[in-house]
Design a protein around this motif. Structure first.
Motif, PDB file in Angstrom:
ATOM      1  N   UNK A 169      19.521 -13.317  -5.441  1.00 28.34           N
ATOM      2  CA  UNK A 169      20.040 -14.490  -4.725  1.00 28.34           C
ATOM      3  C   UNK A 169      19.667 -14.418  -3.251  1.00 28.34           C
ATOM      4  N   UNK A 192      19.711  -8.271 -19.359  1.00 30.25           N
ATOM      5  CA  UNK A 192      21.030  -8.577 -19.927  1.00 30.25           C
ATOM      6  C   UNK A 192      21.055  -8.217 -21.404  1.00 30.25           C
ATOM      7  N   UNK A 245      21.265  -9.269  -9.649  1.00 32.38           N
ATOM      8  CA  UNK A 245      21.146 -10.708  -9.447  1.00 32.38           C
ATOM      9  C   UNK A 245      21.501 -11.060  -8.003  1.00 32.38           C
ATOM     10  N   UNK A 281      18.163 -25.080  -9.542  1.00 28.73           N
ATOM     11  CA  UNK A 281      17.420 -24.812  -8.308  1.00 28.73           C
ATOM     12  C   UNK A 281      16.439 -25.938  -8.023  1.00 28.73           C
ATOM     13  N   UNK A 319      26.322 -13.549 -10.797  1.00 25.71           N
ATOM     14  CA  UNK A 319      27.378 -12.538 -10.836  1.00 25.71           C
ATOM     15  C   UNK A 319      28.111 -12.491  -9.503  1.00 25.71           C
ATOM     16  N   UNK A 361      17.983 -18.887 -18.009  1.00 25.08           N
ATOM     17  CA  UNK A 361      16.749 -19.130 -17.246  1.00 25.08           C
ATOM     18  C   UNK A 361      16.626 -20.623 -16.951  1.00 25.08           C
ATOM     19  N   UNK A 372      12.285 -20.700  -5.187  1.00 22.79           N
ATOM     20  CA  UNK A 372      12.659 -21.079  -6.560  1.00 22.79           C
ATOM     21  C   UNK A 372      11.903 -20.227  -7.562  1.00 22.79           C
ATOM     22  N   UNK A 415      24.035  -5.086 -12.759  1.00 26.57           N
ATOM     23  CA  UNK A 415      23.482  -6.426 -12.958  1.00 26.57           C
ATOM     24  C   UNK A 415      23.954  -7.370 -11.855  1.00 26.57           C
ATOM     25  N   UNK A 440      14.791 -14.245 -13.093  1.00 23.95           N
ATOM     26  CA  UNK A 440      15.746 -14.534 -14.165  1.00 23.95           C
ATOM     27  C   UNK A 440      15.150 -14.240 -15.537  1.00 23.95           C
ATOM     28  N   UNK A 441      13.840 -14.448 -15.665  1.00 24.46           N
ATOM     29  CA  UNK A 441      13.208 -14.149 -16.952  1.00 24.46           C
ATOM     30  C   UNK A 441      13.364 -12.657 -17.240  1.00 24.46           C
ATOM     31  N   UNK A 474      13.292 -16.720  -7.844  1.00 26.42           N
ATOM     32  CA  UNK A 474      14.553 -16.631  -8.589  1.00 26.42           C
ATOM     33  C   UNK A 474      14.320 -16.791 -10.077  1.00 26.42           C
ATOM     34  N   UNK A 475      13.481 -17.763 -10.441  1.00 27.96           N
ATOM     35  CA  UNK A 475      13.307 -18.055 -11.869  1.00 27.96           C
ATOM     36  C   UNK A 475      12.545 -16.935 -12.564  1.00 27.96           C
ATOM     37  N   UNK A 509      16.961 -11.760 -18.089  1.00 20.32           N
ATOM     38  CA  UNK A 509      17.416 -12.029 -19.459  1.00 20.32           C
ATOM     39  C   UNK A 509      17.170 -10.796 -20.318  1.00 20.32           C
TER      40      UNK A 509
END
Lengths: 675, 596
Positions: free
Chosen positions: A148, A182, A144, B437, B395, B430, A168, A140, A175-176, A171-172, A179
């Motif tokens: 980045x 994770x 991530x 950002x 992380x 999120x 942006x 993980x 991130x969805x 990244x977002x 999740x």
């Protein structure tokens, strides 16, 4: 030399630190490129040394240092090398080195030169951590981390608002998916009691054990693959989370080649392959993966048909090809999926970098309609891209041909042997996509390099931030006056290596990949059902047209590739007017595809805007209602005070009067009660 | 020998404040230099203590040094620490010199006073963490209000008076109720021990666990009344954005880095070990509030145009994770929560310093007025992006460790929280990426746009011409580097920290864990009862339950307490048996409770 194993990923990390120092010292700026190249190359060499020191098909565990240890929750910087890791190590460090060399020329003179190589080195560190990780939490971290670096490099031209927005978004959206990933890790921890993947007691072994003892379907094992899958769909740009990848083309082209084509976006495929036993635990997981892959493959291919931006065509093509890889792993042909990952890394990196050369030569011009017949100006680039296009189109005997065939044959076999219509449909979808792929690939190539020589220079040279303040004259600024030019050999050299890969990776790599994958954690659990691809030329159950499935599939897909190329040749070289006629005739469809099925607009209307409205609502509630209530409560004591104030004027007669009134009332009450 | 130094962590800043009082009319440079010197002395003392601390065991929070106060009332200044306290003290003493340096150019009026209040604030905050006496704790806890009130009220920006007032009211009103709770616990202890009063935290904790569920509930509520607004927990958080926005940079940093942690520290040190039964019952409710806070304020962050307000709201959102981890009661969750206190202090504190540096240059916090500042100030931009990423929970940086552990903790918290809590809270990850950002994309990246730094009076005449925008000075870089190094270090190698926190966390959560295990045992008994349907009610084997209850509840009037406890425990146990069975069992427990 296996002692090097824990430190493979730290060479690029060291390079990143040094490049980071270079960022702040303009005099050191030009050292960044060699530092980065050496860092990645050192990782390549050390990987080779480690692999060399290991037994054939052996595995290796190594721990760099302890990381998170709380109670029985242990996640260290521990690494695991098995044959699958080896393939990924080769791809990441090999392609990484080549792209870094190319970028040393491509980015020359840019003001963010050192920053760029900082990002690339850091990316390779994160990517290596991802492929080497022995536990899900470290995976993980890499997962991530590459996100980045992708963010930083997409937003490399940070004063372009579109680049910042794209970064942006990437990244977002990731991130969805993350999740989900994770949550998958949490479920793994509760189900298996560990987050370590390999070895005895590791998740993979436990999952294998569960598979061997039948199908113990529990809620957790049913859910884990779906959650992990979500992460894979985000990282590997599959439906419905693919939207960030086309926009990611705002980054410099070497980044698109390395991160958004060859390595990072394949992390999802890698992860599923790595965790295959866990995915096999849920009977619906892998079919879902395959379906999503198939849907994405054809969906992205349709969009690629009508785009005009060279890099975006390749971006949608990447999405589509990733779809193939997902069909592959979904059809239990992890070897096929990983094989396609391997070949795709070569030819797609090649295609992006040659596209970058075109863009470089034409001062940032990317519009297909504004260039034509560049073969005389850029002969080397022209033929390098031709090789890449052939490989992507699946032209017989090139890299893409073998790997695509392996996936489609496996899907078909899964369908025919298991009487599973879905997989037959997926194989057909794959073939249609192959036709579209061949068409849009050569549409691009014929338009750019063939036909009458015609071009329009772009508005700014790439790397020039379009700002008056750039402090370093661009190295090629003078040459641009004379129109497009061929690239120097510093940049073409790596491309030749990639082109060789695109030509030969299929023929030479097939056995190596199949052999390695079948000896890794990605080897499917053999017990359930036939699946062809993994045992190479072994016997197969089903025949197609009286032929072996693989042979039949090779014939069909070869013909389809030729057909696609022919169509492209007719419409985009022979008779370009006909293409325009067809486009006007089908203007509805074309508009829909040009606007990418309006997916961005739909997401905006359905998700982003309502969420923003909700946010504004919350803010209003916070500011007015919650704060208002507090203010009202806070206002009560002063109000009480105010109310009592008139009686406290300090005038004696007032107090006297009140006192008298009080006594009177008391007296009255007493009298009443006594009577 | 080292023990003797402990009180000096509190005394030194006070001495410093006094010395500044004397030199306040001498040159500004001297005042600043002395303020820095005193804060460095404080840091040095903390460092000596930290170096001599046995990090492998994590300490035991025994009272090491006592300074008598009012002995006949059982009051004393007791000093002691375990690794949790020491980490927070280290955070406080580290932040102090940094913000002193960072405020050198930011504060231009009433300089001596400013540093006096800062030093007093430091003394009070360290006192909170070191106090082994609950009244001493409470005094320090309350005293933090006064310096903060003045810091906001005098050196704040335009709406500072309202902000100061609101800050004071919110936190003061709540903590009055906390005092009542504390006195009740002390009274309960005195009753238990034949009228002997003490305020030692260890003794009180041991006694308080013997309170009945109802007593525990109300004591818990009293604690929360004081601690929840400090954290701040939704819906008592609205003072924070205002206070943060209006406070001077040093105030914001102290608020974010340390002051908010007083709330979570209080909950962890007092509320959980003293009221385990109540903690178990209210955990889901508090966590729901924390999760609402996470998501709701995260969305609010997303639509802010005031950059300081955005980061302030993000604190509310982040602290939600901290509370959630704490109420998971397990090793992972609470470790996540404690490291969250430290990590949030580092990264958000650093972000506020970055914003302060920007504010000093442009005198505006409006994100619409600026864009692409990294072009003008690349070093500042680099640091801001770095700390933003630490805050996003990337992380490899510190924020991730704690956020992840909080989520794992909530996910695996048996019988208290569970997967849904962790997953819904995870959406906050999120949202955090979205708003942070958005901030970075707006302010750090994008086309360069500088706010006008020209200052004009009301008639439009230029008072001060536009200043030249310079990147960070070495002094400013020096303040940020230690924080950046710590963020990276704690992100990559948190192991020593986690290891030393393990034992104190175990001590603090043991009462809750014991109570949970007991409830589990009771539930298992109920299940056993439910399966033995042939047994008549009289022969149901309830002795185990009573034994367990006896072990846990040794009050003088044990019959009554057991009665209450069993009834309550049964009520809150998940109904595994059929309704009738539960009722029967409750009845049995009543009988069993009274019969001995």
């Amino acid at each position: 030399m296996t002692t090097l194993a824990p430190w493979i990923s730290w060479f690029p990390a060291l390079a990143a630190v040094l490049c980071g120092v270079c960022c702040f010292k303009p005099t050191l700026r030009n050292y960044a490129a060699p530092i980065c190249v050496i860092g990645i190359f050192a990782a390549f060499i050390s990987s080779l040394l480690v692999i060399n020191g290991m037994d054939t098909h052996g595995t290796l565990h190594a721990t760099a240092f302890e990381w998170i240890v709380v109670g029985d929750f242990v996640a260290n910087f521990s690494y695991f090398i098995d044959p699958l890791t080896m393939i990924m190590l080769m791809v990441v460090t090999g392609i990484g080195t080549l792209v870094a060399i190319y970028a040393a020329g491509y980015m020359r003179g840019d003001r963010g030169y050192a920053r760029f190589f900082f990002g690339v080195s850091l990316f390779v560190f994160a990517m290596l951590t991802l492929v080497l990780a022995d536990n899900l939490v470290l995976l993980y971290l890499g997962w991530e981390g590459v996100g980045l670096c992708s963010y930083l490099l997409i937003g490399y031209y940070y004063d372009k608002p579109s680049a910042v927005a794209a970064a942006k978004k990437a990244f977002i959206v990731n991130r969805i998916g993350d999740l989900g990933f994770a949550a998958g890790i949490f479920f793994c921890y509760t189900t298996f009691g560990t987050v370590t993947m390999s070895g005895d007691g590791g998740i993979i072994e436990q999952a294998r054990g569960m598979l061997e003892s039948g199908y113990p379907v529990s809620t957790a094992t049913l859910w884990i693959p779906f959650l992990l899958m979500l992460g894979a769909f985000g990282k590997s740009a599959q439906l419905p989370l693919y939207v960030w990848l086309p926009d990611a083309m705002e980054g410099p082209t070497p980044v698109s080649a390395l991160i958004h084509a060859a390595t990072m976006v394949t992390a999802g495929v890698y992860m599923i392959a790595r965790m295959l036993p866990v995915f096999e635990l849920s009977p619906y997981a892998l079919p879902t993966v395959a379906c999503v892959g198939g849907a994405t493959a054809i969906f992205a291919a349709t969009i690629a048909l009508c785009q005009y931006d060279i890099k975006r065509i390749y971006a949608y093509s990447t999405v589509s090809q990733l779809g193939y890889m997902f069909i592959g792993v979904g059809a239990l042909s992890t070897a096929g999926g990983v094989f396609h990952l391997f070949t795709h890394a070569f030819f797609k990196a090649l295609l992006f970098l040659t596209a970058g050369s075109v863009m470089h030569a034409l001062a940032g011009q990317l519009d297909l309609r504004k260039m034509s017949g560049l073969r005389h100006k850029m002969p080397v680039t022209c033929w390098l891209m031709f090789v890449g296009c052939l490989a992507l189109a699946g032209f017989p005997f090139l890299a893409g041909f073998y790997s695509k065939d392996m996936i489609l044959a496996a899907a078909l076999q899964q369908g025919l042997d298991g009487h599973n219509t879905m997989f037959v449909v997926l194989a057909i979808v794959g073939l249609v996509t192959a036709l579209l792929t061949a068409y849009y690939t050569f549409r691009l190539w014929f338009r750019v390099f063939m036909g009458p020589e015609q071009f329009e220079m772009g508005e700014d040279h790439h790397g020039d931030d379009g700002d008056t303040g750039h402090d370093d004259a661009h190295g090629h600024a003078g040459e641009n006056v004379g129109g497009p030019h061929e690239m120097p050999w510093l940049m073409n050299g790596p491309l030749v290596v990639l082109a060789l890969g695109a030509l030969l990776a299929g023929v030479l790599g097939q056995h190596w990949i199949v052999d390695n994958v079948s000896h890794s954690t990605a080897a499917p659990h053999v017990a359930h059902g036939a699946h062809g691809a993994d045992h190479g030329d072994g016997h197969h159950g089903s025949l197609l047209f009286g032929m072996d499935l693989h042979l039949a599939m090779q014939l069909i897909s070869g013909c389809i590739a030729l057909l696609g190329i022919l169509i492209a040749w007719y419409f985009h070289l022979q008779n370009r007017a006909a293409a325009d006629r067809w486009a006007t005739r089908l203007s509805g469809v074309v508009t829909l595809l040009e606007n990418k099925w309006y997916v961005d607009e739909i997401y905006d209307a359905v998700i982003v805007s309502p969420l923003r409205a909700l946010a504004r609502g919350f803010w209003w509630i916070d500011d007015k209602i919650i704060n208002g209530v507090v203010m009202v409560i806070a206002a009560i004591p002063p109000l009480l005070g105010r109310a009592a104030q008139p009686w406290q004027r300090g005038q004696l007669q007032g107090y006297g009067l009140t006192m008298a009134a009080g006594i009177a009332i008391l007296a009255f009450l007493i009298i009443v009660s006594v009577l | 020998m080292i023990e003797k130094l402990v009180p000096f962590q509190v005394i030194v800043p006070v001495l410093g404040a006094m010395s500044l009082l004397i030199v306040q009319h001498v040159a500004h440079k001297l005042v600043r230099a002395m303020a820095l010197l005193w804060s460095l002395i404080g840091l040095a003392i903390t460092a000596i203590i930290a170096i001599n601390f046995d990090w492998s065991t994590g300490g035991s929070f025994e009272t090491l040094v006592t300074i008598p106060w009012a002995e006949n009332l059982g009051l004393e200044f007791g000093f002691g620490y375990d690794s949790i306290s020491l980490c927070l003290v280290m955070l406080t003493s580290l932040m102090m010199p940094l913000i002193t340096i960072a405020s050198w150019s930011a504060v231009v009026k009433r300089i001596a006073e400013f540093h006096i209040w800062l030093l007093m604030l430091e003394a009070a905050m360290i006192g909170v963490f070191l106090a082994t006496d609950i009244i001493f704790f409470y005094v320090c806890f309350e005293f933090t209000l006064i310096p903060m009130f003045f810091l906001i009220g005098i050196w704040g920006s335009s709406r500072r008076l309202q902000a100061a007032k609101m800050f004071f009211l919110y936190t003061f009103a709540g903590s009055m109720i906390t005092l009542v709770g504390i006195i009740y616990v002390a009274w309960f202890h005195a009753n238990l021990h034949g009228g002997e009063w003490t305020f030692g935290i260890k003794a009180l904790t041991a006694s308080a666990q013997q309170m009945s569920y109802h007593e525990q509930f109300w004591v818990m509520m009293a604690f929360l009344a004081g601690f929840a607004p400090k954290v701040p927990l939704f819906p008592v958080h609205t003072w924070l954005p205002l206070a943060h926005t209006e406070a001077p940079m040093a105030g914001s940093v102290d608020l974010a880095a340390v002051l908010l942690k007083l709330g979570t520290y209080g909950i962890l040190r007092f509320a959980l070990p003293m009221c385990p039964l109540a903690a178990i019952v209210i955990a889901p409710y508090i966590t729901v509030l924390a999760i609402i806070g996470i998501l709701y304020t995260a969305l609010i962050c997303w639509v802010q145009s005031d950059i300081k307000k955005l980061v302030a709201y993000s604190s509310v959102s982040h602290m939600g994770f901290c509370v959630m981890g704490m109420f998971a009661f397990n090793a992972t969750g609470v470790a996540g929560s404690v490291t969250y206190m430290i990590n949030h202090g580092l990264s958000t504190g650093a972000l506020f310093i970055c914003i302060g540096m920007m504010y000093e240059r442009f005198h505006t916090r409006d994100m619409n007025q600026m864009s692409g500042l990294i072009r003008a100030m690349p070093i500042w931009g680099g640091f801001t992006v770095f700390f933003t990423l630490a805050s996003v929970g990337l992380p490899g940086l510190n924020g991730f460790i704690s956020e992840f552990l909080c989520l794992v903790g909530a996910f695996t918290a048996r019988d208290v929280l569970g997967p849904p809590y962790a997953i819904v809270a995870g959406i906050g990850m999120i949202f955090a990426a979205m708003y942070l950002l958005y901030m970075v994309g707006r302010v750090v990246f994008g086309p360069l746009k500088l706010p006008s730094t020209e200052q004009t009076d009301k008639g439009g005449h230029v008072i001060a011409p536009a200043a030249k925008i310079a990147d960070l000075t070495p002094r400013e870089i020096g303040t940020l580097i230690p924080l950046a190094v710590l963020c990276l270090y704690l992100g990559l190698y948190p192991k020593p920290l986690l290891q030393s926190l393990a034992a104190p966390i175990e001590t603090l959560t043991r009462p809750v864990q014991t109570a949970l295990e007991q409830q589990r045992a009771e539930r298992a008994n109920l299940e056993k009862d439910a399966s033995n349907t042939n047994n008549p009610i009289e022969t149901i084997d309830a002795t185990d339950t009573i034994d367990a209850a006896m072990k846990f509840n040794v009050t003088p009037d044990n019959t009554m307490t057991i009665h209450t406890l069993s009834a309550d425990a049964t009520r809150f146990a998940t109904p595994v048996a059929s309704d009738t069975m539960t009722i029967q069992s409750v009845a049995t427990h009543h009988i069993a409770g009274v019969s001995p």
